[in-house]
Write an enzyme that holds these catalytic residues in place. Structure first.
Site, PDB file in Angstrom:
ATOM      1  N   MET A 161       3.303  -4.725   0.335  1.00  0.00           N
ATOM      2  CA  MET A 161       2.561  -4.439  -0.896  1.00  0.00           C
ATOM      3  C   MET A 161       3.015  -5.339  -2.050  1.00  0.00           C
ATOM      4  O   MET A 161       2.223  -6.092  -2.617  1.00  0.00           O
ATOM      5  CB  MET A 161       2.723  -2.964  -1.284  1.00  0.00           C
TER       6      MET A 161
ATOM      7  N   SER B 146      -3.621   2.010  -4.106  1.00  0.00           N
ATOM      8  CA  SER B 146      -4.337   2.107  -2.836  1.00  0.00           C
ATOM      9  C   SER B 146      -4.993   0.770  -2.532  1.00  0.00           C
ATOM     10  O   SER B 146      -5.425   0.061  -3.435  1.00  0.00           O
ATOM     11  CB  SER B 146      -5.405   3.207  -2.919  1.00  0.00           C
TER      12      SER B 146
ATOM     13  N   LYS C 258      -2.493  10.099  -6.386  1.00  0.00           N
ATOM     14  CA  LYS C 258      -2.327   9.270  -5.171  1.00  0.00           C
ATOM     15  C   LYS C 258      -1.956  10.161  -3.977  1.00  0.00           C
ATOM     16  O   LYS C 258      -2.416   9.931  -2.846  1.00  0.00           O
ATOM     17  CB  LYS C 258      -1.259   8.192  -5.387  1.00  0.00           C
TER      18      LYS C 258
ATOM     19  N   HIS D 132      -5.132  11.748  -2.912  1.00  0.00           N
ATOM     20  CA  HIS D 132      -5.898  10.681  -2.232  1.00  0.00           C
ATOM     21  C   HIS D 132      -5.413  10.532  -0.790  1.00  0.00           C
ATOM     22  O   HIS D 132      -6.208  10.452   0.156  1.00  0.00           O
ATOM     23  CB  HIS D 132      -5.713   9.381  -3.031  1.00  0.00           C
TER      24      HIS D 132
ATOM     25  N   GLU E  71      -7.136  11.095   2.783  1.00  0.00           N
ATOM     26  CA  GLU E  71      -7.063  10.034   3.803  1.00  0.00           C
ATOM     27  C   GLU E  71      -6.647  10.617   5.163  1.00  0.00           C
ATOM     28  O   GLU E  71      -7.235  10.279   6.200  1.00  0.00           O
ATOM     29  CB  GLU E  71      -6.046   9.016   3.291  1.00  0.00           C
TER      30      GLU E  71
HETATM   31  N1  LIG Z   1       1.754  -0.241   3.007  1.00  0.00           N
HETATM   32  C1  LIG Z   1       0.839   0.461   2.360  1.00  0.00           C
HETATM   33  O1  LIG Z   1      -0.327   0.631   2.798  1.00  0.00           O
HETATM   34  C2  LIG Z   1       1.160   1.091   1.047  1.00  0.00           C
HETATM   35  C3  LIG Z   1       2.465   1.295   0.635  1.00  0.00           C
HETATM   36  N2  LIG Z   1       2.713   1.877  -0.580  1.00  0.00           N
HETATM   37  C4  LIG Z   1       4.072   2.114  -1.047  1.00  0.00           C
HETATM   38  O2  LIG Z   1       4.585   0.890  -1.594  1.00  0.00           O
HETATM   39  C5  LIG Z   1       5.998   0.820  -1.390  1.00  0.00           C
HETATM   40  C6  LIG Z   1       6.308  -0.448  -0.606  1.00  0.00           C
HETATM   41  O3  LIG Z   1       5.615  -0.363   0.623  1.00  0.00           O
HETATM   42  P1  LIG Z   1       5.452  -1.613   1.603  1.00  0.00           P
HETATM   43  O4  LIG Z   1       5.347  -2.862   0.810  1.00  0.00           O
HETATM   44  O5  LIG Z   1       4.384  -1.230   2.548  1.00  0.00           O
HETATM   45  O6  LIG Z   1       6.857  -1.553   2.337  1.00  0.00           O
HETATM   46  P2  LIG Z   1       7.638  -2.771   3.026  1.00  0.00           P
HETATM   47  O7  LIG Z   1       8.650  -2.132   3.896  1.00  0.00           O
HETATM   48  O8  LIG Z   1       6.686  -3.750   3.605  1.00  0.00           O
HETATM   49  O9  LIG Z   1       8.358  -3.480   1.785  1.00  0.00           O
HETATM   50  C7  LIG Z   1       9.409  -2.913   1.077  1.00  0.00           C
HETATM   51  C8  LIG Z   1      10.237  -4.065   0.546  1.00  0.00           C
HETATM   52  O10 LIG Z   1      11.208  -3.548  -0.351  1.00  0.00           O
HETATM   53  C9  LIG Z   1      12.441  -4.208  -0.092  1.00  0.00           C
HETATM   54  N3  LIG Z   1      13.476  -3.305  -0.572  1.00  0.00           N
HETATM   55  C10 LIG Z   1      13.792  -2.081  -0.094  1.00  0.00           C
HETATM   56  N4  LIG Z   1      14.723  -1.517  -0.871  1.00  0.00           N
HETATM   57  C11 LIG Z   1      14.988  -2.399  -1.854  1.00  0.00           C
HETATM   58  C12 LIG Z   1      15.851  -2.394  -2.965  1.00  0.00           C
HETATM   59  N5  LIG Z   1      16.615  -1.326  -3.240  1.00  0.00           N
HETATM   60  N6  LIG Z   1      15.867  -3.476  -3.773  1.00  0.00           N
HETATM   61  C13 LIG Z   1      15.099  -4.545  -3.502  1.00  0.00           C
HETATM   62  N7  LIG Z   1      14.242  -4.613  -2.461  1.00  0.00           N
HETATM   63  C14 LIG Z   1      14.201  -3.549  -1.662  1.00  0.00           C
HETATM   64  C15 LIG Z   1      12.464  -4.473   1.394  1.00  0.00           C
HETATM   65  O11 LIG Z   1      13.344  -5.547   1.705  1.00  0.00           O
HETATM   66  C16 LIG Z   1      10.982  -4.831   1.645  1.00  0.00           C
HETATM   67  O12 LIG Z   1      10.734  -6.202   1.497  1.00  0.00           O
HETATM   68  C17 LIG Z   1       6.392   2.109  -0.670  1.00  0.00           C
HETATM   69  O13 LIG Z   1       6.779   3.061  -1.607  1.00  0.00           O
HETATM   70  C18 LIG Z   1       5.083   2.514   0.012  1.00  0.00           C
HETATM   71  O14 LIG Z   1       5.035   3.888   0.295  1.00  0.00           O
HETATM   72  C19 LIG Z   1       1.721   2.217  -1.445  1.00  0.00           C
HETATM   73  C20 LIG Z   1       0.417   2.025  -1.086  1.00  0.00           C
HETATM   74  C21 LIG Z   1       0.033   1.489   0.189  1.00  0.00           C
HETATM   75  O1  LIG Z   2      -0.541   4.969   0.723  1.00  0.00           O
HETATM   76  C1  LIG Z   2      -0.913   4.443   1.752  1.00  0.00           C
HETATM   77  C2  LIG Z   2      -2.338   4.238   2.045  1.00  0.00           C
HETATM   78  O2  LIG Z   2      -3.149   4.793   1.070  1.00  0.00           O
HETATM   79  C3  LIG Z   2       0.128   4.027   2.720  1.00  0.00           C
HETATM   80  O3  LIG Z   2      -0.363   3.242   3.767  1.00  0.00           O
HETATM   81  C4  LIG Z   2       0.873   5.235   3.233  1.00  0.00           C
HETATM   82  O4  LIG Z   2       1.993   4.812   3.988  1.00  0.00           O
HETATM   83  C5  LIG Z   2      -0.023   6.132   4.071  1.00  0.00           C
HETATM   84  O5  LIG Z   2       0.567   7.384   4.250  1.00  0.00           O
HETATM   85  P1  LIG Z   2       1.290   7.773   5.634  1.00  0.00           P
HETATM   86  O6  LIG Z   2       2.340   6.693   5.885  1.00  0.00           O
HETATM   87  O7  LIG Z   2       1.913   9.102   5.387  1.00  0.00           O
HETATM   88  O8  LIG Z   2       0.225   7.778   6.688  1.00  0.00           O
END
Ligand SMILES: NC(=O)C1=CN([C@@H]2O[C@H](COP(=O)(O)OP(=O)(O)OC[C@H]3O[C@@H](n4cnc5c(N)ncnc54)[C@H](O)[C@@H]3O)[C@@H](O)[C@H]2O)C=CC1
Ligand SMILES: O=C(CO)[C@H](O)[C@H](O)COP(=O)(O)O
Length: 306
Positions: free
Chosen positions: A11, A112, A164, A167, A171
């Site tokens: 993200m 999202s 969220k 949402h 989902e």
């Molecule tokens: N993947 C998705 O569809 C969505 C994810 N999110 C939320 O966004 C956030 C990030 O998710 P992603 O990017 O998917 O995860 P990801 O695992 O791809 O990326 C997380 C990043 O944060 C870094 N990281 C972890 N702890 C850290 C710290 N203390 N300091 C610096 N860097 C650190 C990791 O090295 C990694 O690059 C989470 O809270 C997730 O729930 C929100 C909406 C959608």
């Molecule tokens: O926020 C999101 C999509 O809208 C993330 O993909 C989230 O990780 C989805 O929830 P879960 O991991 O519990 O399926």
């Protein structure tokens, strides 16, 4: 506008890229030095001009808490921290109070759009004081999808992540409904072309949606999803939605069932259903299945003689 981003994963990395493409200045920090612009949170803060804005995009829970807490120690009054991860809204309220005591603003932003957001834009659900939200509008405008919608200032601190959370609860239930419909159609011998059926629903139907489009994309790669195991994880949002429903005495049967379906998906065998099988056997003498494995034939167990 200048923005620091902490967490440059699926993200945060794409969000930084979309912001740069949109003309904003981004300094990124991640644990992974390969994707970082700086080597520490301290260096990131030093690279920004006051009043600063730092967007946290790391996993919810301890990583987010530790990062927000550290920012509280090194930022100055007038700066803003934005939590864009999937944090529990209750955590936002604590973080908002902790930072407010130092004159630092806190804005929670549900995001999202997943990995498609780089191109499509990110829908943003924001909570926080009007003053801070207004200051961040250039960032929000660049991240959001083009068009009238895709952004809401939902209320005070916590409101962004509350919406969220809801949402994501929706989902869960939508995905579960598509999954159940798929299973029923595949199980029947009435429909000969399930993949084409789902594809046809993309236009004109009441249930056309992005999730349906994505499902069809997955089916195009693997028409019977044979490469996948029916195992679904969760990262908290569904549980918090159900917990909030209990707190407010609001019935959420569909969302709750879809959360429980994920828990069930992780079981090799169901202890609860063993109890049901044992009781049917006890009261009705009904046959039970042998526990030795799926290939073992069902073994009829004689009812106990009294
Ligand atoms: N993947 C998705 O569809 C969505 C994810 N999110 C939320 O966004 C956030 C990030 O998710 P992603 O990017 O998917 O995860 P990801 O695992 O791809 O990326 C997380 C990043 O944060 C870094 N990281 C972890 N702890 C850290 C710290 N203390 N300091 C610096 N860097 C650190 C990791 O090295 C990694 O690059 C989470 O809270 C997730 O729930 C929100 C909406 C959608
Ligand atoms: O926020 C999101 C999509 O809208 C993330 O993909 C989230 O990780 C989805 O929830 P879960 O991991 O519990 O399926």
């Amino acid at each position: 506008m200048e923005l620091g981003i902490i967490g440059l994963g699926k993200m945060g990395g794409n969000m930084a890229e979309r912001l740069r493409r949109g003309g904003q200045t981004v300094v990124g920090y991640d644990h992974n030095p390969e994707v970082s612009d700086v080597s520490s949170v301290e260096e990131l803060v030093a690279r920004l001009s006051p009043p600063r804005a730092v967007w946290v995009m790391v996993p919810a829970g301890k990583p987010t808490h530790d990062t927000v807490h550290r920012l509280g120690e090194i930022l100055e009054a007038g700066d803003i921290v934005i939590d864009g991860g999937n944090s529990h809204y209750v955590d936002d309220q604590k973080h908002g109070e902790e930072l407010a005591a130092k004159g630092i603003g806190f804005v929670d932003c549900g995001v999202s759009g997943g990995v498609w957001g780089l191109e499509n834009g990110y829908a943003l659900m924001v909570g926080g004081d009007e003053e801070y939200v207004k200051r961040l509008m250039p960032i929000f405008e660049t991240l959001k999808p083009e068009g009238e919608y895709g952004f809401v200032h939902a209320g005070k601190v916590g409101a962004g992540h509350f919406v969220k959370m809801v949402h994501n609860g929706i989902e869960y239930a939508m995905m579960q409904a598509f999954g159940e419909g798929w299973e029923l159609i595949e199980a029947s011998d009435v429909v000969t072309n399930p993949v084409e059926t789902f594809r046809s629903w993309e236009q004109g139907t009441v249930i056309r949606s992005w999730l349906l489009d994505l499902m069809n994309r997955a089916l195009a790669d693997d028409p019977h999803l044979e490469q996948l195991r029916g195992y679904a994880n969760d990262s908290g949002e569904g549980r918090w939605t159900v917990q909030a429903a209990v707190d407010h005495a609001v019935p959420l049967p569909a969302i709750t069932a879809s959360l429980y379906a994920r828990f069930a998906s992780r079981q090799e065998d169901s202890p609860a259903m063993k109890v049901v099988a044992a009781l049917r056997n006890q009261f009705g003498g009904h046959a039970v299945e042998n526990a030795k494995g799926a290939d073992a034939p069902g073994a009829d167990v004689e009812p106990p003689t009294l």
